[in-house]
Structure formats: structure tokens, C-alpha cells
Design a protein around this motif. Structure first.
Motif, PDB file in Angstrom:
ATOM      1  N   ASN A 109       0.953  -1.244   0.027  1.00 43.61           N
ATOM      2  CA  ASN A 109      -0.207   0.160  -0.161  1.00 43.61           C
ATOM      3  C   ASN A 109       0.976   1.311  -0.071  1.00 43.61           C
ATOM      4  OD1 ASN A 109      -2.959  -1.304   0.673  1.00 43.61           O
ATOM      5  ND2 ASN A 109      -1.570  -2.195   2.236  1.00 43.61           N
ATOM      6  N   THR A 167       0.040   8.006  -4.012  1.00 48.06           N
ATOM      7  CA  THR A 167       0.484   8.252  -5.301  1.00 48.06           C
ATOM      8  C   THR A 167      -0.890   9.218  -5.832  1.00 48.06           C
ATOM      9  OG1 THR A 167       1.313   7.729  -7.631  1.00 48.06           O
ATOM     10  CG2 THR A 167      -0.437   6.299  -6.471  1.00 48.06           C
ATOM     11  N   THR A 172      -4.458   7.147  -3.036  1.00 44.66           N
ATOM     12  CA  THR A 172      -3.767   5.790  -2.405  1.00 44.66           C
ATOM     13  C   THR A 172      -3.573   4.872  -3.376  1.00 44.66           C
ATOM     14  OG1 THR A 172      -5.716   5.090  -1.517  1.00 44.66           O
ATOM     15  CG2 THR A 172      -4.390   6.407  -0.161  1.00 44.66           C
ATOM     16  N   TYR A 173      -2.809   3.815  -3.159  1.00 43.65           N
ATOM     17  CA  TYR A 173      -2.805   2.640  -3.946  1.00 43.65           C
ATOM     18  C   TYR A 173      -2.827   1.326  -3.294  1.00 43.65           C
ATOM     19  CZ  TYR A 173       2.374   1.917  -3.403  1.00 43.65           C
ATOM     20  OH  TYR A 173       3.688   1.475  -3.121  1.00 43.65           O
ATOM     21  N   LEU A 204       5.899   4.980 -10.151  1.00 44.66           N
ATOM     22  CA  LEU A 204       4.597   5.736  -9.961  1.00 44.66           C
ATOM     23  C   LEU A 204       5.340   7.283  -9.940  1.00 44.66           C
ATOM     24  CD1 LEU A 204       2.297   3.814  -7.428  1.00 44.66           C
ATOM     25  CD2 LEU A 204       2.069   4.477  -9.967  1.00 44.66           C
ATOM     26  N   LYS A 245      -4.819   7.709 -13.806  1.00 47.85           N
ATOM     27  CA  LYS A 245      -4.857   6.844 -12.972  1.00 47.85           C
ATOM     28  C   LYS A 245      -4.759   5.334 -13.544  1.00 47.85           C
ATOM     29  CE  LYS A 245      -8.139   8.564 -10.556  1.00 47.85           C
ATOM     30  NZ  LYS A 245      -8.890   8.532  -9.265  1.00 47.85           N
ATOM     31  N   VAL A 299      -2.314   2.241 -13.474  1.00 47.30           N
ATOM     32  CA  VAL A 299      -2.726   0.850 -12.903  1.00 47.30           C
ATOM     33  C   VAL A 299      -2.172  -0.101 -14.007  1.00 47.30           C
ATOM     34  CG1 VAL A 299      -4.762  -0.790 -12.632  1.00 47.30           C
ATOM     35  CG2 VAL A 299      -4.763   1.577 -11.688  1.00 47.30           C
ATOM     36  N   VAL A 326      -4.381  -4.640  -8.630  1.00 41.72           N
ATOM     37  CA  VAL A 326      -3.970  -3.432  -8.503  1.00 41.72           C
ATOM     38  C   VAL A 326      -5.057  -2.284  -8.543  1.00 41.72           C
ATOM     39  CG1 VAL A 326      -2.191  -1.573  -9.649  1.00 41.72           C
ATOM     40  CG2 VAL A 326      -1.637  -4.050  -9.874  1.00 41.72           C
ATOM     41  N   GLU A 327      -4.821  -1.460  -7.466  1.00 39.58           N
ATOM     42  CA  GLU A 327      -5.869  -0.277  -7.339  1.00 39.58           C
ATOM     43  C   GLU A 327      -5.307   1.037  -7.357  1.00 39.58           C
ATOM     44  OE1 GLU A 327      -7.603   2.397  -5.035  1.00 39.58           O
ATOM     45  OE2 GLU A 327      -6.799   0.595  -4.052  1.00 39.58           O
ATOM     46  N   ILE A 328      -5.711   2.210  -7.760  1.00 40.19           N
ATOM     47  CA  ILE A 328      -5.019   3.541  -7.558  1.00 40.19           C
ATOM     48  C   ILE A 328      -6.383   4.502  -7.532  1.00 40.19           C
ATOM     49  CG2 ILE A 328      -3.647   5.297  -8.329  1.00 40.19           C
ATOM     50  CD1 ILE A 328      -2.190   3.470  -9.723  1.00 40.19           C
TER      51      ILE A 328
END
Length: 358
Positions: free
Chosen positions: A42, A45, A49-50, A72, A193, A197, A214-216
């Protein structure tokens, strides 16, 4: 919230510090009946958050986080308008006909933006930043609605036909961009974003991590060789509730919404959302029947990100028809009509909720 006073006649409702419209339904879960190790990373960015989850037993999380943060940072230095020395900031301050070298990251996003600019009949347009300034969505301290003359003046700047870009030497990754008008500025808020990702997901795959998440800032991409990742879409008017649980398998999802960020112009009684139509120069108005959110599932997150924005600017039926024409792409549109929340799905969206083994 900034309340109106004698000096400032607008009321601005700031969005949440993140746009996590998509939340995890289960992160720690078993794939079929076997127990597997899930490693998580975690960080922060792009003003949000990511989070990364990887199904593997050999993950050096500390070392991997350093690599991810480094990637990033490079993307941020390319596309963040909040960094004065970023590529995009330098371009926005450049003068007309000044040819500026850009990175492959910048070029890739521009190329995709051009594709969706044409697909959407100019509704997806990264050059509309001056309109955001004019209407007050960039914190410019607007106190009243701009006049038609002001809007018309800015509209002369807007449009991807006012920029030129290309590959000077693609073999050497040499690319350039220039603009026709000094005042032109671009922003990649509707696509950056999703691009980031995809870059991180591809990086993990190249390292051999074939099953990851993957999550942003709410934009998500998943990969797996045998089982899907369950998530749920957040209710646009009840953040603690979810709707439409989905199972993602080697695809991405992004959501665009207009219910957390709008301006209430107290001098005219008009309430406008932060979604601006590049064809008219006006933001969408808060009214009965308006789209509250659009969620798109696609193979790549950058595509899902762009398409979710486009759907906010189309008629509901027109938007669904567009999605139904695209391969490996589904969508869910949520809107309110006479105080009732209604959803509209593309033809294959329901299959995302019925995958076997989940």
C-alpha cells in the motif's frame, strides 16, 4: 465545505480525498478450496492511495514497494499538474509552436486520449482544463457563473486540434508535442490513474506475478490464471452500502461519478457538477434523471477510465449502445429518476456477476 459570504458567493463541496467508488468485496479469500498466500503493498500516489495484492509465496514486499513507488514517481513527474517541473506542467506553460520533447508515458496517454476524442465525437478532451479554471473547479475562486462571452472565448482554446504530437524517432522513444495557442493547457485526470494501473500491472506480470490486483484511487486491474477477484460497486448515495458485486478475471474496472464534487452558484441558484461538456463549455447541471455514476469493465484500466468519463457525457441509451459495440467491454450506469435509483446495464454486464466457482 466553503459556505457563501458577501465576498464569495459560491458554495463548493470538495470531493473526498480519494475517489474510491469501487471497494473490495473480499481481499483475503481462498481460490476455490485451496489456501493461498496474499501479499499486500500500500502507498500514496497521484493525490490518492494505491493498493496491490499478489497471490504468490515469494514476494519481497519491501523491495517490490520501492520499485512500484519508483515507477509511480516517474509517471507522476510526467502527468501531475501539481508538480511545477512535471512534463505536463512544462507543456502547459510553454508557448505556441514550441516543440517540446516528451516521454513515452506522456505520448502513450496522448495517443489514447486522441483515440477516445475521436470515438466520443470530441466529448473526451484533455484540453478542457481552462474551462475548469473558468468555472471554479480548479480552486480559482470563482464567485459567479461565467458569461457566455467568457465561455466562448475559452472554447476557442479548447480542442485536440489545437495540439500536435508524434514520434520523432519511435525506435529511440523520442516523442514531441506542441500547441497552437499559448493559453492551451491539458490535464489527464480522466485517464492517468487508469494508465498507471496498467503500467504497474504489466510490471508485475513481467516479474512473473500472474495473479494480482492493482488499485489506484478506485481504478482497478486484476489478473489471474484460475479464479476471479470479487469486488463490489459502492452505492453513489450511501458510501457504507454496496451494489452489484462483481467477479473480475483478467480485466479492469473504473467508475466516474458527479455526486461528490459540484458548485452551487448562489447568485443564480444553479448547481453544476464537475463534469464539463467540451462541446458546449458548460458543466452538467444537477437535475432529475442525471447520471450519478458510470462503471466500465474493460481489458485495460486506461480504457475503462476514459470510457467511464465519456458515459457521463452521453445520453444513457446512447452510452449503452456505445459500450455494446466495443469488444470485451461492459458498463453499469446508475441514475436517479423521481427519487428512485435506477441502473442500466450493457448486454454482457450480468455475466460478470455469475462466473462459475465464485
Amino acid at each position: 465545505m466553503i459556505l457563501a459570504d458577501s465576498k464569495n458567493r459560491t458554495k463548493i463541496l470538495k470531493p473526498l480525498s480519494f475517489s474510491l467508488l469501487l471497494i473490495l468485496f473480499f481481499i483475503a479469500f481462498s481460490f476455490y478450496t485451496q489456501k493461498v498466500k496474499i501479499s499486500s503493498i500500500n502507498g500514496k500516489t497521484m493525490g490518492t492511495t494505491y493498493s496491490i495484492s499478489i497471490k504468490a509465496s515469494d514476494v519481497n514486499s519491501d523491495l517490490l514497494k520501492k520499485s512500484v513507488d519508483s515507477i509511480l514517481k516517474i509517471i507522476n513527474m510526467s502527468m501531475s499538474t501539481y508538480i511545477p517541473k512535471s512534463e505536463i506542467s512544462l507543456f502547459n506553460r510553454s508557448t505556441s509552436n514550441e516543440q517540446m520533447p516528451i516521454s513515452e508515458h506522456f505520448y502513450s496517454v496522448l495517443e489514447k486520449a486522441q483515440f477516445y476524442y475521436e470515438l466520443s465525437n470530441k466529448r473526451f478532451d484533455p484540453t478542457i482544463d481552462p474551462l475548469y479554471d473558468l468555472w471554479g473547479f480548479n480552486g480559482s475562486g470563482v464567485t459567479e457563473e461565467p458569461t457566455y462571452k467568457q465561455i466562448d472565448s475559452v472554447m476557442n482554446i479548447v480542442g485536440m486540434h489545437n495540439i500536435s504530437f508524434g514520434a520523432a524517432d519511435s525506435a529511440k522513444s523520442e516523442y514531441f508535442i506542441s500547441k497552437k495557442k499559448d493559453e492551451l493547457k491539458i490535464g489527464f485526470n480522466a485517464i492517468a490513474k487508469g494508465y498507471a494501473v496498467d503500467v504497474i500491472s504489466n510490471y508485475l506480470s513481467n516479474l512473473g506475478y500472474k495473479c494480482h490486483f492493482v488499485e489506484i484511487g478506485g481504478e482497478i486491474r486484476t489478473t489471474s490464471d484460475f479464479s476471479s477477484w470479487p469486488i463490489a460497486i459502492q452505492n453513489p448515495y450511501n458510501p457504507s452500502a454496496t451494489i452489484a458485486p462483481l467477479n473480475l478475471l483478467n480485466n479492469s474496472v473504473a467508475t466516474s461519478g458527479n455526486y461528490w464534487n459540484f458548485i452551487d452558484y448562489l447568485d443564480t441558484g444553479s448547481r453544476k457538477t464537475h463534469i464539463i461538456n467540451p462541446l458546449t463549455g458548460y458543466p452538467l447541471e444537477v437535475e432529475n434523471g442525471m447520471i450519478s455514476s458510470a462503471t466500465v469493465v474493460s481489458e485495460n484500466c486506461m480504457d475503462a477510465d476514459a470510457l467511464a468519463t465519456i458515459l457521463m457525457l452521453l445520453d444513457i441509451e446512447e452510452g449503452i449502445k456505445l459500450i455494446d459495440r466495443l469488444d470485451k467491454t461492459e458498463a453499469l450506469i446508475i441514475y436517479f429518476q423521481d427519487s428512485e435509483m435506477i441502473s442500466k446495464e450493457s448486454k454482457g454486464f450480468d455475466t460478470l456477476k455469475k462466473r462459475a466457482g465464485n
